[in-house]
Design a protein around this motif. Structure first.
Motif, PDB file in Angstrom:
ATOM      1  N   UNK A 114     -49.363 -87.409 -46.704  1.00  0.00           N
ATOM      2  CA  UNK A 114     -48.949 -86.894 -48.004  1.00  0.00           C
ATOM      3  C   UNK A 114     -49.644 -85.569 -48.316  1.00  0.00           C
ATOM      4  N   UNK A 115     -50.908 -85.452 -47.934  1.00  0.00           N
ATOM      5  CA  UNK A 115     -51.613 -84.192 -48.160  1.00  0.00           C
ATOM      6  C   UNK A 115     -51.016 -83.067 -47.324  1.00  0.00           C
ATOM      7  N   UNK A 116     -50.659 -83.370 -46.062  1.00  0.00           N
ATOM      8  CA  UNK A 116     -50.020 -82.350 -45.239  1.00  0.00           C
ATOM      9  C   UNK A 116     -48.675 -81.944 -45.834  1.00  0.00           C
ATOM     10  N   UNK A 117     -47.937 -82.930 -46.346  1.00  0.00           N
ATOM     11  CA  UNK A 117     -46.650 -82.644 -46.974  1.00  0.00           C
ATOM     12  C   UNK A 117     -46.843 -81.764 -48.205  1.00  0.00           C
ATOM     13  N   UNK A 118     -47.912 -82.015 -48.943  1.00  0.00           N
ATOM     14  CA  UNK A 118     -48.196 -81.207 -50.128  1.00  0.00           C
ATOM     15  C   UNK A 118     -48.473 -79.756 -49.771  1.00  0.00           C
ATOM     16  N   UNK A 119     -48.929 -79.521 -48.545  1.00  0.00           N
ATOM     17  CA  UNK A 119     -49.152 -78.158 -48.053  1.00  0.00           C
ATOM     18  C   UNK A 119     -47.923 -77.613 -47.328  1.00  0.00           C
ATOM     19  N   UNK A 143     -58.447 -95.542 -27.195  1.00  0.00           N
ATOM     20  CA  UNK A 143     -58.839 -94.156 -26.947  1.00  0.00           C
ATOM     21  C   UNK A 143     -57.689 -93.170 -26.950  1.00  0.00           C
ATOM     22  N   UNK A 144     -56.443 -93.636 -27.139  1.00  0.00           N
ATOM     23  CA  UNK A 144     -55.309 -92.718 -27.193  1.00  0.00           C
ATOM     24  C   UNK A 144     -55.436 -91.789 -28.401  1.00  0.00           C
ATOM     25  N   UNK A 145     -55.164 -90.507 -28.188  1.00  0.00           N
ATOM     26  CA  UNK A 145     -55.150 -89.545 -29.289  1.00  0.00           C
ATOM     27  C   UNK A 145     -53.909 -89.741 -30.152  1.00  0.00           C
ATOM     28  N   UNK A 146     -54.017 -89.369 -31.399  1.00  0.00           N
ATOM     29  CA  UNK A 146     -52.866 -89.213 -32.279  1.00  0.00           C
ATOM     30  C   UNK A 146     -52.440 -87.748 -32.204  1.00  0.00           C
ATOM     31  N   UNK A 147     -51.331 -87.483 -31.542  1.00  0.00           N
ATOM     32  CA  UNK A 147     -50.879 -86.109 -31.321  1.00  0.00           C
ATOM     33  C   UNK A 147     -49.898 -85.701 -32.413  1.00  0.00           C
ATOM     34  N   UNK A 148     -50.230 -84.636 -33.121  1.00  0.00           N
ATOM     35  CA  UNK A 148     -49.420 -84.166 -34.231  1.00  0.00           C
ATOM     36  C   UNK A 148     -48.767 -82.835 -33.900  1.00  0.00           C
ATOM     37  N   UNK A 149     -47.472 -82.746 -34.172  1.00  0.00           N
ATOM     38  CA  UNK A 149     -46.765 -81.474 -34.107  1.00  0.00           C
ATOM     39  C   UNK A 149     -46.652 -80.978 -35.541  1.00  0.00           C
ATOM     40  N   UNK A 150     -47.219 -79.789 -35.790  1.00  0.00           N
ATOM     41  CA  UNK A 150     -47.409 -79.300 -37.151  1.00  0.00           C
ATOM     42  C   UNK A 150     -46.637 -78.001 -37.367  1.00  0.00           C
ATOM     43  N   UNK A 151     -45.384 -78.079 -37.824  1.00  0.00           N
ATOM     44  CA  UNK A 151     -44.631 -76.854 -38.099  1.00  0.00           C
ATOM     45  C   UNK A 151     -45.252 -76.100 -39.283  1.00  0.00           C
ATOM     46  N   UNK A 152     -45.589 -74.837 -39.057  1.00  0.00           N
ATOM     47  CA  UNK A 152     -46.206 -74.016 -40.104  1.00  0.00           C
ATOM     48  C   UNK A 152     -45.473 -72.686 -40.197  1.00  0.00           C
ATOM     49  N   UNK A 153     -45.580 -72.068 -41.352  1.00  0.00           N
ATOM     50  CA  UNK A 153     -44.911 -70.799 -41.593  1.00  0.00           C
ATOM     51  C   UNK A 153     -45.841 -69.599 -41.490  1.00  0.00           C
ATOM     52  N   UNK A 154     -47.135 -69.824 -41.686  1.00  0.00           N
ATOM     53  CA  UNK A 154     -48.052 -68.686 -41.731  1.00  0.00           C
ATOM     54  C   UNK A 154     -49.471 -69.136 -41.412  1.00  0.00           C
ATOM     55  N   UNK A 155     -50.353 -68.141 -41.246  1.00  0.00           N
ATOM     56  CA  UNK A 155     -51.738 -68.424 -40.887  1.00  0.00           C
ATOM     57  C   UNK A 155     -52.473 -69.160 -42.000  1.00  0.00           C
ATOM     58  N   UNK A 156     -52.215 -68.804 -43.243  1.00  0.00           N
ATOM     59  CA  UNK A 156     -52.899 -69.461 -44.358  1.00  0.00           C
ATOM     60  C   UNK A 156     -52.567 -70.945 -44.407  1.00  0.00           C
ATOM     61  N   UNK A 157     -51.301 -71.270 -44.221  1.00  0.00           N
ATOM     62  CA  UNK A 157     -50.906 -72.673 -44.188  1.00  0.00           C
ATOM     63  C   UNK A 157     -51.577 -73.389 -43.023  1.00  0.00           C
ATOM     64  N   UNK A 158     -51.615 -72.746 -41.869  1.00  0.00           N
ATOM     65  CA  UNK A 158     -52.273 -73.344 -40.702  1.00  0.00           C
ATOM     66  C   UNK A 158     -53.743 -73.626 -40.987  1.00  0.00           C
ATOM     67  N   UNK A 159     -54.428 -72.687 -41.611  1.00  0.00           N
ATOM     68  CA  UNK A 159     -55.851 -72.869 -41.920  1.00  0.00           C
ATOM     69  C   UNK A 159     -56.065 -74.060 -42.853  1.00  0.00           C
ATOM     70  N   UNK A 160     -55.205 -74.211 -43.831  1.00  0.00           N
ATOM     71  CA  UNK A 160     -55.353 -75.319 -44.781  1.00  0.00           C
ATOM     72  C   UNK A 160     -55.117 -76.666 -44.105  1.00  0.00           C
ATOM     73  N   UNK A 161     -54.138 -76.720 -43.228  1.00  0.00           N
ATOM     74  CA  UNK A 161     -53.880 -77.964 -42.509  1.00  0.00           C
ATOM     75  C   UNK A 161     -55.046 -78.332 -41.601  1.00  0.00           C
TER      76      UNK A 161
END
Length: 234
Positions: A114-119, A143-161
């Motif tokens: 939900x927090x990622x969605x809010x961003x 030990x399996x990782x949780x792999x996330x694909x994170x579509x972002x529009x800009x660097x600022x959004x990426x930094x917040x995520x």
């Protein structure tokens, strides 16, 4: 969800019977790969678009199938005719991974989603957790990782995520979070490497895209990267 063309890494596709016939014709019927692919086809499970090698002919597409644990847990790489791809899709939304987590962690996971969605980011889950959600077969191990694909529009959004993910990665008992930031122009960067690069802890970062790799040394990053479609139009 229908994916735009051209195909990009992490897109999921399903094939028609003609395409499957072409794939299977190149394999020995007694081989393990042939038998697994027949089972995969019978269940109508998707294949995932991988990085495309330069030697592919026009109209061809390289895809992968990661086999579940009971099938030998190996990755099969195939060349398929793109025109015979009958549907396109995406990995499951990240919140669906709650069904594979211990009950004690499920609410924290939903809160993170939900927090990622809010961003402005609708994250998807791939890797072991993603494939187990898609197929119902056993992929997730201790030990399996949780792999996330994170579509972002800009660097600022990426930094917040990345700030959210770094904090969540400290939660006790939680799987290790991994995955990629995916920008509109098809640039993909592991979120951990992005954090190291943006903080100055690393001088270079590896950037993946559907047709190759590159290393970027300078720290400049356009606040709004062009989309793949607009870059092609240019």
């Amino acid at each position: 969800m229908t994916a735009p063309l051209p195909a990009r890494r992490h897109h999921l596709i399903t094939l028609d019977s003609t395409a499957w016939d072409q794939v299977l014709a190149d394999l020995e019927p007694s081989s393990h790969a042939y038998q697994c692919l027949c089972r995969w086809q019978a269940r109508d499970w998707p294949l995932v678009v991988s990085r495309q090698p330069g030697e592919l002919r026009s109209g061809q597409l390289q895809v992968g199938i990661p086999l579940p644990t009971d099938w030998g847990r190996q990755r099969l790489s195939l060349i398929v005719p793109q025109a015979r791809s009958v549907s396109w899709g995406s990995f499951p939304p990240a919140h669906e991974a709650q069904t594979l987590l211990p009950v004690s962690l499920a609410q924290d996971w939903l809160s993170l989603c939900q927090q990622m969605q809010a961003h402005g980011c609708t994250a998807q889950i791939y890797g072991s957790y993603g494939w187990e959600l898609i197929t119902g077969q056993g992929y997730v191990r201790e030990g399996s990782d949780l792999d996330l694909l994170l579509p972002v529009q800009c660097a600022t959004q990426a930094d917040r995520l990345v700030q959210l993910l770094r904090a969540a990665n400290e939660w006790p008992g939680f799987p290790r979070l991994d995955g990629e930031l995916l920008f509109p122009n098809d640039d993909a960067i592991a979120w951990r490497e992005w954090q190291q690069w943006r903080s100055g802890a690393s001088r270079k970062v590896m950037i993946k895209h559907t047709h190759g790799l590159r290393i970027q040394a300078h720290s400049d990053w356009p606040e709004h990267a062009p989309s793949l479609e607009s870059s092609h139009a240019a």
